[in-house]
Design a protein around this motif. Structure first.
Motif, PDB file in Angstrom:
ATOM      1  N   LYS A  36       0.836  -1.209   0.000  1.00 24.40           N
ATOM      2  CA  LYS A  36       0.000   0.000   0.000  1.00 24.40           C
ATOM      3  C   LYS A  36       0.868   1.255   0.000  1.00 24.40           C
ATOM      4  CE  LYS A  36      -4.181  -1.748   2.189  1.00 24.40           C
ATOM      5  NZ  LYS A  36      -5.057  -1.656   3.373  1.00 24.40           N
ATOM      6  N   LYS A  37       1.966   1.242   0.766  1.00 26.42           N
ATOM      7  CA  LYS A  37       2.853   2.414   0.808  1.00 26.42           C
ATOM      8  C   LYS A  37       3.491   2.670  -0.557  1.00 26.42           C
ATOM      9  CE  LYS A  37       4.329   2.266   5.653  1.00 26.42           C
ATOM     10  NZ  LYS A  37       5.536   2.102   6.486  1.00 26.42           N
ATOM     11  N   ILE A  38       3.992   1.617  -1.180  1.00 24.00           N
ATOM     12  CA  ILE A  38       4.610   1.758  -2.506  1.00 24.00           C
ATOM     13  C   ILE A  38       3.551   2.176  -3.525  1.00 24.00           C
ATOM     14  CG2 ILE A  38       5.807   0.556  -4.384  1.00 24.00           C
ATOM     15  CD1 ILE A  38       7.085  -1.225  -2.176  1.00 24.00           C
ATOM     16  N   ALA A  39       2.390   1.554  -3.455  1.00 21.08           N
ATOM     17  CA  ALA A  39       1.299   1.889  -4.379  1.00 21.08           C
ATOM     18  C   ALA A  39       0.908   3.357  -4.246  1.00 21.08           C
ATOM     19  CB  ALA A  39       0.097   0.981  -4.115  1.00 21.08           C
ATOM     20  N   ASN A  40       0.838   3.859  -3.029  1.00 20.87           N
ATOM     21  CA  ASN A  40       0.505   5.273  -2.822  1.00 20.87           C
ATOM     22  C   ASN A  40       1.578   6.169  -3.425  1.00 20.87           C
ATOM     23  OD1 ASN A  40      -1.916   4.796  -1.517  1.00 20.87           O
ATOM     24  ND2 ASN A  40      -1.017   4.846   0.518  1.00 20.87           N
ATOM     25  N   ALA A  41       2.828   5.777  -3.288  1.00 24.27           N
ATOM     26  CA  ALA A  41       3.933   6.578  -3.829  1.00 24.27           C
ATOM     27  C   ALA A  41       3.888   6.626  -5.359  1.00 24.27           C
ATOM     28  CB  ALA A  41       5.276   6.015  -3.362  1.00 24.27           C
ATOM     29  N   LEU A  42       3.443   5.538  -5.983  1.00 24.78           N
ATOM     30  CA  LEU A  42       3.427   5.447  -7.446  1.00 24.78           C
ATOM     31  C   LEU A  42       2.034   5.669  -8.044  1.00 24.78           C
ATOM     32  CD1 LEU A  42       5.813   2.388  -7.874  1.00 24.78           C
ATOM     33  CD2 LEU A  42       6.332   4.799  -8.283  1.00 24.78           C
ATOM     34  N   PHE A  43       1.036   5.918  -7.192  1.00 26.63           N
ATOM     35  CA  PHE A  43      -0.339   6.144  -7.639  1.00 26.63           C
ATOM     36  C   PHE A  43      -0.884   4.961  -8.427  1.00 26.63           C
ATOM     37  CE2 PHE A  43       1.636  10.333  -7.217  1.00 26.63           C
ATOM     38  CZ  PHE A  43       0.808  10.879  -6.254  1.00 26.63           C
ATOM     39  N   ILE A  44      -0.717   3.765  -7.852  1.00 28.91           N
ATOM     40  CA  ILE A  44      -1.255   2.549  -8.458  1.00 28.91           C
ATOM     41  C   ILE A  44      -2.054   1.799  -7.405  1.00 28.91           C
ATOM     42  CG2 ILE A  44       0.603   2.325 -10.155  1.00 28.91           C
ATOM     43  CD1 ILE A  44       1.783   0.091  -8.324  1.00 28.91           C
TER      44      ILE A  44
ATOM     45  N   VAL B 255     -10.409  -8.179 -17.660  1.00 32.02           N
ATOM     46  CA  VAL B 255     -10.569  -7.355 -16.464  1.00 32.02           C
ATOM     47  C   VAL B 255      -9.306  -6.522 -16.307  1.00 32.02           C
ATOM     48  CG1 VAL B 255     -10.986  -7.363 -13.966  1.00 32.02           C
ATOM     49  CG2 VAL B 255     -11.937  -9.193 -15.379  1.00 32.02           C
ATOM     50  N   ALA B 256      -9.479  -5.210 -16.025  1.00 32.81           N
ATOM     51  CA  ALA B 256      -8.314  -4.333 -15.905  1.00 32.81           C
ATOM     52  C   ALA B 256      -8.560  -3.234 -14.882  1.00 32.81           C
ATOM     53  CB  ALA B 256      -7.999  -3.701 -17.265  1.00 32.81           C
ATOM     54  N   HIS B 257      -7.469  -2.728 -14.311  1.00 28.03           N
ATOM     55  CA  HIS B 257      -7.483  -1.543 -13.445  1.00 28.03           C
ATOM     56  C   HIS B 257      -6.646  -0.473 -14.126  1.00 28.03           C
ATOM     57  CE1 HIS B 257      -8.009  -4.219  -9.648  1.00 28.03           C
ATOM     58  NE2 HIS B 257      -9.154  -3.995 -10.243  1.00 28.03           N
ATOM     59  N   PHE B 258      -7.044   0.796 -13.923  1.00 29.78           N
ATOM     60  CA  PHE B 258      -6.273   1.912 -14.466  1.00 29.78           C
ATOM     61  C   PHE B 258      -6.211   3.026 -13.435  1.00 29.78           C
ATOM     62  CE2 PHE B 258     -10.660   2.324 -15.839  1.00 29.78           C
ATOM     63  CZ  PHE B 258     -10.982   3.649 -15.564  1.00 29.78           C
ATOM     64  N   ASP B 259      -5.149   3.850 -13.536  1.00 33.49           N
ATOM     65  CA  ASP B 259      -4.960   4.944 -12.583  1.00 33.49           C
ATOM     66  C   ASP B 259      -5.622   6.224 -13.100  1.00 33.49           C
ATOM     67  OD1 ASP B 259      -3.214   6.043 -14.500  1.00 33.49           O
ATOM     68  OD2 ASP B 259      -1.412   5.484 -13.399  1.00 33.49           O
ATOM     69  N   LEU B 260      -5.425   7.307 -12.387  1.00 40.52           N
ATOM     70  CA  LEU B 260      -6.051   8.580 -12.759  1.00 40.52           C
ATOM     71  C   LEU B 260      -5.521   9.139 -14.075  1.00 40.52           C
ATOM     72  CD1 LEU B 260      -6.247  10.270  -9.247  1.00 40.52           C
ATOM     73  CD2 LEU B 260      -8.102   9.177 -10.534  1.00 40.52           C
TER      74      LEU B 260
ATOM     75  N   ASP C  84      -3.305 -10.525 -28.980  1.00 39.66           N
ATOM     76  CA  ASP C  84      -2.389  -9.582 -29.624  1.00 39.66           C
ATOM     77  C   ASP C  84      -1.510  -8.858 -28.604  1.00 39.66           C
ATOM     78  OD1 ASP C  84      -3.497 -10.214 -32.076  1.00 39.66           O
ATOM     79  OD2 ASP C  84      -4.524  -8.292 -32.350  1.00 39.66           O
ATOM     80  N   PHE C  85      -1.861  -8.940 -27.314  1.00 38.30           N
ATOM     81  CA  PHE C  85      -1.177  -8.149 -26.294  1.00 38.30           C
ATOM     82  C   PHE C  85      -0.637  -9.002 -25.160  1.00 38.30           C
ATOM     83  CE2 PHE C  85      -4.583  -5.676 -28.216  1.00 38.30           C
ATOM     84  CZ  PHE C  85      -3.841  -4.638 -28.768  1.00 38.30           C
ATOM     85  N   ASP C  86       0.579  -8.676 -24.726  1.00 36.60           N
ATOM     86  CA  ASP C  86       1.199  -9.289 -23.551  1.00 36.60           C
ATOM     87  C   ASP C  86       0.861  -8.401 -22.358  1.00 36.60           C
ATOM     88  OD1 ASP C  86       2.867 -10.074 -21.460  1.00 36.60           O
ATOM     89  OD2 ASP C  86       4.650 -10.235 -22.703  1.00 36.60           O
ATOM     90  N   PRO C  87       0.212  -8.937 -21.317  1.00 32.12           N
ATOM     91  CA  PRO C  87      -0.192  -8.097 -20.190  1.00 32.12           C
ATOM     92  C   PRO C  87       0.965  -7.323 -19.561  1.00 32.12           C
ATOM     93  CG  PRO C  87      -0.714 -10.418 -19.767  1.00 32.12           C
ATOM     94  CD  PRO C  87      -0.141 -10.329 -21.137  1.00 32.12           C
ATOM     95  N   ASN C  88       2.154  -7.882 -19.535  1.00 33.62           N
ATOM     96  CA  ASN C  88       3.301  -7.196 -18.932  1.00 33.62           C
ATOM     97  C   ASN C  88       3.730  -5.963 -19.716  1.00 33.62           C
ATOM     98  OD1 ASN C  88       3.616  -8.987 -16.715  1.00 33.62           O
ATOM     99  ND2 ASN C  88       4.550 -10.455 -18.108  1.00 33.62           N
ATOM    100  N   ASP C  89       3.439  -5.954 -21.023  1.00 33.52           N
ATOM    101  CA  ASP C  89       3.800  -4.801 -21.859  1.00 33.52           C
ATOM    102  C   ASP C  89       2.769  -3.669 -21.751  1.00 33.52           C
ATOM    103  OD1 ASP C  89       6.039  -6.155 -22.737  1.00 33.52           O
ATOM    104  OD2 ASP C  89       5.070  -6.885 -24.567  1.00 33.52           O
ATOM    105  N   LEU C  90       1.621  -3.947 -21.136  1.00 33.35           N
ATOM    106  CA  LEU C  90       0.551  -2.957 -21.051  1.00 33.35           C
ATOM    107  C   LEU C  90       0.635  -2.096 -19.790  1.00 33.35           C
ATOM    108  CD1 LEU C  90      -2.447  -5.206 -22.185  1.00 33.35           C
ATOM    109  CD2 LEU C  90      -0.906  -3.857 -23.595  1.00 33.35           C
ATOM    110  N   LEU C  91       1.220  -2.648 -18.723  1.00 31.18           N
ATOM    111  CA  LEU C  91       1.252  -1.939 -17.446  1.00 31.18           C
ATOM    112  C   LEU C  91       2.020  -0.632 -17.543  1.00 31.18           C
ATOM    113  CD1 LEU C  91       1.790  -4.926 -15.011  1.00 31.18           C
ATOM    114  CD2 LEU C  91      -0.350  -3.843 -15.690  1.00 31.18           C
ATOM    115  N   GLY C  92       1.431   0.415 -16.955  1.00 28.33           N
ATOM    116  CA  GLY C  92       2.058   1.732 -16.964  1.00 28.33           C
ATOM    117  C   GLY C  92       1.823   2.504 -18.253  1.00 28.33           C
ATOM    118  N   LYS C  93       0.990   1.973 -19.151  1.00 37.06           N
ATOM    119  CA  LYS C  93       0.723   2.640 -20.426  1.00 37.06           C
ATOM    120  C   LYS C  93      -0.773   2.901 -20.590  1.00 37.06           C
ATOM    121  CE  LYS C  93       4.574   0.363 -22.755  1.00 37.06           C
ATOM    122  NZ  LYS C  93       4.921  -0.668 -23.733  1.00 37.06           N
ATOM    123  N   THR C  94      -1.096   3.938 -21.362  1.00 38.80           N
ATOM    124  CA  THR C  94      -2.489   4.170 -21.743  1.00 38.80           C
ATOM    125  C   THR C  94      -2.780   3.356 -22.991  1.00 38.80           C
ATOM    126  OG1 THR C  94      -2.011   6.018 -23.223  1.00 38.80           O
ATOM    127  CG2 THR C  94      -2.370   6.561 -20.881  1.00 38.80           C
TER     128      THR C  94
END
Length: 178
Positions: free
Chosen positions: A47-55, A80-85, A98-108
């Protein structure tokens, strides 16, 4: 197993390991071990790391969540997916082949690929964030297999009463479209 998604996310935000560790009130060495996958964070530290990175802290436990999802959702027509602000993926399960889930994280979606479908999905997510309400739309995407239409359900995610992002559940309804 190395948490490349966490490394990419930190670097995308132009932060050092020391900076994230300081914001999360943990030792840099411990944080480095979490990134390298040699240590798992407790829920409290996640939770602390997530708060620092807004995830979402759920990103750290995605493997456990995926094991639960895998038994019922793998190879199903549901994503199913989660996205940040900032509308960047913080977690995704069962994306199209067509997509690797690891390549999607941190991207719009538009950073991944830009087409009418991804623009419509970004607009749905933006509406979820801006209105803090549930939004549901049918969206069609071009894929390597042709066009696929999803019924997309978007919902805001609140933590301690504060909007931190949103979630989408997308069901392939291509076969229902006439």
């Amino acid at each position: 197993m190395k948490r490349q998604w966490l490394i990419n996310l930190r670097k995308d935000k132009q932060l050092t390991q020391q900076c994230v560790a300081s914001m999360a009130y943990i030792d840099r060495g411990f944080y480095a071990q979490i990134e390298n996958g040699t240590r798992d964070p407790s829920i409290h530290v996640a939770k602390k790391i997530a708060n620092a990175l807004f995830i979402s802290p759920a990103a750290f436990f995605s493997h456990q969540i995926e094991v639960l999802f895998e038994s019922s959702l793998i190879h199903s027509p549901i994503v199913v997916a989660h996205f940040d602000l900032e509308l960047k993926y913080t977690w995704i399960f069962n994306p199209h082949n067509d997509f690797d889930p690891n390549d999607l994280l941190g991207k719009t979606d538009e950073q991944i690929t830009k087409n009418d479908g991804t623009i419509a999905l970004m607009n749905l997510k933006r509406e979820v964030i801006e209105t803090n309400h549930i939004v549901r739309k049918k969206i069609t995407f071009p894929t390597s297999e042709g066009f696929i239409t999803y019924d997309v359900f978007g919902k805001p995610i609140l933590e301690a009463g504060h909007l931190i992002g949103g979630t989408t559940v997308s069901s392939d309804v291509t076969h229902l479209i006439t």
